[in-house]
Motif scaffolding. Structure first.
Motif, PDB file in Angstrom:
ATOM      1  N   PHE A  68      49.248  52.116  50.240  1.00  0.00           N
ATOM      2  CA  PHE A  68      49.229  51.241  49.065  1.00  0.00           C
ATOM      3  C   PHE A  68      49.486  49.802  49.497  1.00  0.00           C
ATOM      4  O   PHE A  68      50.232  49.541  50.448  1.00  0.00           O
ATOM      5  CB  PHE A  68      50.298  51.645  48.066  1.00  0.00           C
ATOM      6  CG  PHE A  68      50.065  52.956  47.367  1.00  0.00           C
ATOM      7  CD1 PHE A  68      49.068  53.837  47.772  1.00  0.00           C
ATOM      8  CD2 PHE A  68      50.857  53.304  46.281  1.00  0.00           C
ATOM      9  CE1 PHE A  68      48.871  55.042  47.117  1.00  0.00           C
ATOM     10  CE2 PHE A  68      50.670  54.502  45.612  1.00  0.00           C
ATOM     11  CZ  PHE A  68      49.680  55.376  46.034  1.00  0.00           C
ATOM     12  N   THR A  69      48.879  48.881  48.745  1.00  0.00           N
ATOM     13  CA  THR A  69      49.091  47.455  48.989  1.00  0.00           C
ATOM     14  C   THR A  69      49.330  46.748  47.661  1.00  0.00           C
ATOM     15  O   THR A  69      48.528  46.879  46.732  1.00  0.00           O
ATOM     16  CB  THR A  69      47.880  46.822  49.678  1.00  0.00           C
ATOM     17  OG1 THR A  69      47.628  47.492  50.920  1.00  0.00           O
ATOM     18  CG2 THR A  69      48.138  45.343  49.957  1.00  0.00           C
ATOM     19  N   ILE A  70      50.422  46.010  47.596  1.00  0.00           N
ATOM     20  CA  ILE A  70      50.724  45.206  46.418  1.00  0.00           C
ATOM     21  C   ILE A  70      50.318  43.763  46.723  1.00  0.00           C
ATOM     22  O   ILE A  70      50.529  43.268  47.831  1.00  0.00           O
ATOM     23  CB  ILE A  70      52.211  45.304  46.028  1.00  0.00           C
ATOM     24  CG1 ILE A  70      52.470  44.602  44.702  1.00  0.00           C
ATOM     25  CG2 ILE A  70      53.117  44.785  47.128  1.00  0.00           C
ATOM     26  CD1 ILE A  70      53.883  44.846  44.140  1.00  0.00           C
ATOM     27  N   SER A  71      49.731  43.118  45.724  1.00  0.00           N
ATOM     28  CA  SER A  71      49.316  41.728  45.893  1.00  0.00           C
ATOM     29  C   SER A  71      49.380  41.034  44.544  1.00  0.00           C
ATOM     30  O   SER A  71      49.558  41.694  43.513  1.00  0.00           O
ATOM     31  CB  SER A  71      47.899  41.655  46.485  1.00  0.00           C
ATOM     32  OG  SER A  71      46.968  42.279  45.624  1.00  0.00           O
ATOM     33  N   ARG A  72      49.228  39.718  44.565  1.00  0.00           N
ATOM     34  CA  ARG A  72      49.296  38.980  43.311  1.00  0.00           C
ATOM     35  C   ARG A  72      48.485  37.703  43.413  1.00  0.00           C
ATOM     36  O   ARG A  72      48.257  37.167  44.501  1.00  0.00           O
ATOM     37  CB  ARG A  72      50.743  38.672  42.958  1.00  0.00           C
ATOM     38  CG  ARG A  72      51.440  37.705  43.890  1.00  0.00           C
ATOM     39  CD  ARG A  72      52.932  37.600  43.554  1.00  0.00           C
ATOM     40  NE  ARG A  72      53.133  37.077  42.209  1.00  0.00           N
ATOM     41  CZ  ARG A  72      54.285  37.217  41.547  1.00  0.00           C
ATOM     42  NH1 ARG A  72      55.306  37.855  42.092  1.00  0.00           N
ATOM     43  NH2 ARG A  72      54.410  36.709  40.342  1.00  0.00           N
ATOM     44  N   ASP A  73      48.088  37.218  42.254  1.00  0.00           N
ATOM     45  CA  ASP A  73      47.445  35.921  42.122  1.00  0.00           C
ATOM     46  C   ASP A  73      48.106  35.236  40.941  1.00  0.00           C
ATOM     47  O   ASP A  73      47.829  35.575  39.785  1.00  0.00           O
ATOM     48  CB  ASP A  73      45.934  36.075  41.901  1.00  0.00           C
ATOM     49  CG  ASP A  73      45.204  34.732  41.876  1.00  0.00           C
ATOM     50  OD1 ASP A  73      45.844  33.699  41.601  1.00  0.00           O
ATOM     51  OD2 ASP A  73      43.999  34.720  42.112  1.00  0.00           O
ATOM     52  N   ASN A  74      48.985  34.307  41.217  1.00  0.00           N
ATOM     53  CA  ASN A  74      49.742  33.661  40.137  1.00  0.00           C
ATOM     54  C   ASN A  74      48.843  32.819  39.238  1.00  0.00           C
ATOM     55  O   ASN A  74      49.150  32.645  38.056  1.00  0.00           O
ATOM     56  CB  ASN A  74      50.863  32.823  40.717  1.00  0.00           C
ATOM     57  CG  ASN A  74      51.987  33.671  41.277  1.00  0.00           C
ATOM     58  OD1 ASN A  74      52.180  34.826  40.879  1.00  0.00           O
ATOM     59  ND2 ASN A  74      52.746  33.118  42.210  1.00  0.00           N
ATOM     60  N   ALA A  75      47.768  32.307  39.773  1.00  0.00           N
ATOM     61  CA  ALA A  75      46.836  31.540  38.949  1.00  0.00           C
ATOM     62  C   ALA A  75      46.190  32.417  37.883  1.00  0.00           C
ATOM     63  O   ALA A  75      45.809  31.927  36.813  1.00  0.00           O
ATOM     64  CB  ALA A  75      45.765  30.889  39.817  1.00  0.00           C
ATOM     65  N   LYS A  76      46.080  33.705  38.182  1.00  0.00           N
ATOM     66  CA  LYS A  76      45.506  34.657  37.236  1.00  0.00           C
ATOM     67  C   LYS A  76      46.567  35.453  36.500  1.00  0.00           C
ATOM     68  O   LYS A  76      46.239  36.330  35.700  1.00  0.00           O
ATOM     69  CB  LYS A  76      44.560  35.614  37.968  1.00  0.00           C
ATOM     70  CG  LYS A  76      43.345  34.934  38.591  1.00  0.00           C
ATOM     71  CD  LYS A  76      42.448  35.951  39.285  1.00  0.00           C
ATOM     72  CE  LYS A  76      41.222  35.261  39.878  1.00  0.00           C
ATOM     73  NZ  LYS A  76      40.328  36.236  40.569  1.00  0.00           N
ATOM     74  N   ASN A  77      47.846  35.163  36.816  1.00  0.00           N
ATOM     75  CA  ASN A  77      48.959  35.897  36.184  1.00  0.00           C
ATOM     76  C   ASN A  77      48.769  37.410  36.314  1.00  0.00           C
ATOM     77  O   ASN A  77      49.013  38.166  35.364  1.00  0.00           O
ATOM     78  CB  ASN A  77      49.099  35.515  34.706  1.00  0.00           C
ATOM     79  CG  ASN A  77      49.762  34.168  34.525  1.00  0.00           C
ATOM     80  OD1 ASN A  77      50.596  33.756  35.330  1.00  0.00           O
ATOM     81  ND2 ASN A  77      49.399  33.464  33.470  1.00  0.00           N
TER      82      ASN A  77
END
Length: 130
Positions: A68-77
């Protein structure tokens, strides 16, 4: 007040991949470290993965590390959980959770304790058939 909405769950066969999404609204996602948990009926909630507010630090449960991989894009919330090589034991309701960071370090990543998180989504069902 921050709202979290999970999506992307479903029924898949063992060995395939699935990506869950968690959309953050009401507040700026960049103010929150995020985590994913899962729960099977009759069992305690289980930590899956977490990520710092800036996305630079991550932490995984031993049961999912490497798959599993967790990731994020704060610009896309938005926060994602990419799940590969899925197993029947990954079957659960998956929950997104948020921890308000305030003036804490951008690189701080929450741990396994669900009490560290203040906000929770409603969950999305993931079922892996053998």
């Amino acid at each position: 007040q921050v709202q979290l909405v999970e999506s992307g769950g479903g029924l898949v066969q063992a060995g395939v991949s699935l990506r869950l999404s968690c959309t953050v609204s009401g507040r700026t996602a960049a103010n929150y470290a995020m985590g994913w948990f899962r729960q099977v009926p009759g069992k305690e909630r289980e930590f899956v993965a977490s990520i710092s507010r800036n996305g630079g630090s991550t932490f995984y449960a031993n049961s999912v590390r490497g798959r599993f991989t967790i990731s994020r894009d704060n610009a896309k919330n938005t926060v994602w959980l990419q799940m590969n090589s899925m197993k029947p034991e990954d079957t659960a309701v998956y929950f997104c959770a948020a921890k308000y960071m305030g003036f804490m370090s951008d690189s701080y990543v929450p741990g396994e304790d669900g009490h560290e998180y203040s906000y929770w989504g409603q969950g999305t069902q993931v079922t892996v058939s053998s």
